[in-house]
Write an enzyme that holds these catalytic residues in place. Sequence first.
Site: not given
Length: 398
Positions: A85, A117, A239
């Site tokens: 990203e 992400c 994450h």
Amino acid sequence: MSGGAGVRVGIHDLAVATGHHVLDLDDLAARNGVDPAKYHVGLGQDAFSMPAADEDIVTMGAAAALPLIERHGTDGIRTVLFATESGVDQSKSAAVVAHGLLGLPSTARAVELKQACYGGTAALVAALGIVARDPRERVLVIASDVARYDLDSAAEPTQGAGAVAFLVAADPDLIEIEPASGLFSADVDDFWRPNDRSTALVDGRLSVTAYVDALLGSWDDLAERGGIAPADIDRWLHHQPFTKMALKAHRAWSKHVGAEFDETELATGFTYNRRTGNSYTASVFLALAALLDLDDDLEGRRLALFSYGSGSVGELLTGIVKPGYRALRRAGQVAGLLDARVPISVDDYRELHAATTTTSEARQNPEVTTGPFRFVGVEAGARRYARTGVGTSEDAIG
Ligand code: COA
């Protein structure tokens, strides 16, 4: 089992790279007049990686992929997927550049994927499908990012940099990914980076609730489709924009499903991310690397891997760790890589941060990196890269 027609597909091998520099969050706390415990305990972060002036997502991503190519060769690789990203070009994919730097055959497609992400997981899922379609193929997935927020912003201590590369293959040596996954998408402005900015915009509070919504939504979807129960999962990986986020989300999940949650359970998966800071698309795979390296009891265990990309998309995958996986991991390799980073002072970090630009004006970058690839500079509007002659990131730390 994963893939069509009973083909077992998953992650065959995986390697890590990061930036040249490291900023100690104690130093940033002192500069910002903040209690260091806010960063260490409140956010769950100890330091962050920062690329040198001649590094970027391409050099880090190619550095992560190089040991995989050296170990397994290029046979069967007909696809390179590069998730990021913090892309460096609006048209040409970082995958094509990495493909060239790695000397991969011309008989391979190369594509960049973007959804904050989540992109690394999107690449993994696409790769599983490609291999299921033709199990002779292997897919090289690279997830590489530089997390940059404005100087002096609330998000500043959650910056970072890192890359994870993995090979997706039939009959994988590390992890077989199971076919059912849970999904949750919602259009939310919690984090984004408009085209005229090199730093992200973030509504940190909203990102916390959006993340939790995505985890719970993904879980409900997976539970319905895959029939999975909380007790079926042996280890969780999330994450980690900052590791405390994963704790907050897992607490919410425990409450949602009525499961017990011992908060120390997640600590092993936090080990590398606490030191690299946010690596966006690579973050959950860095957590996976930590678990594979540092948890000695994973054979046959089911892992749950939750990916969240602001904006937002969540996906919850599960996988079974293969017998013999430990023999494939080099103990201490990633820790050595992190130890080998060169500390940077807060003044130098601020200067480097301010100098980082996405301009296409001609320039030559100073020679700083000790990694296998360099971002040489910009010539005729195009970014130029080179192999440095240094060995892989693994060799660099011995
Ligand atoms: N000791 C221990 N903990 C402390 C502390 C101290 N001295 N001082 C504060 N804290 C805790 C706070 O209680 C809070 O914990 P909690 O969230 O569990 O309540 C935590 O530290 C953070 O403090 P807060 O005041 O909320 O921080 P902030 O407003 O400065 O910024 C974020 C925090 C997360 C909002 C900010 O760092 C951010 O936006 N980061 C980017 C997030 C991101 O990238 N999101 C997108 C991807 S998901």
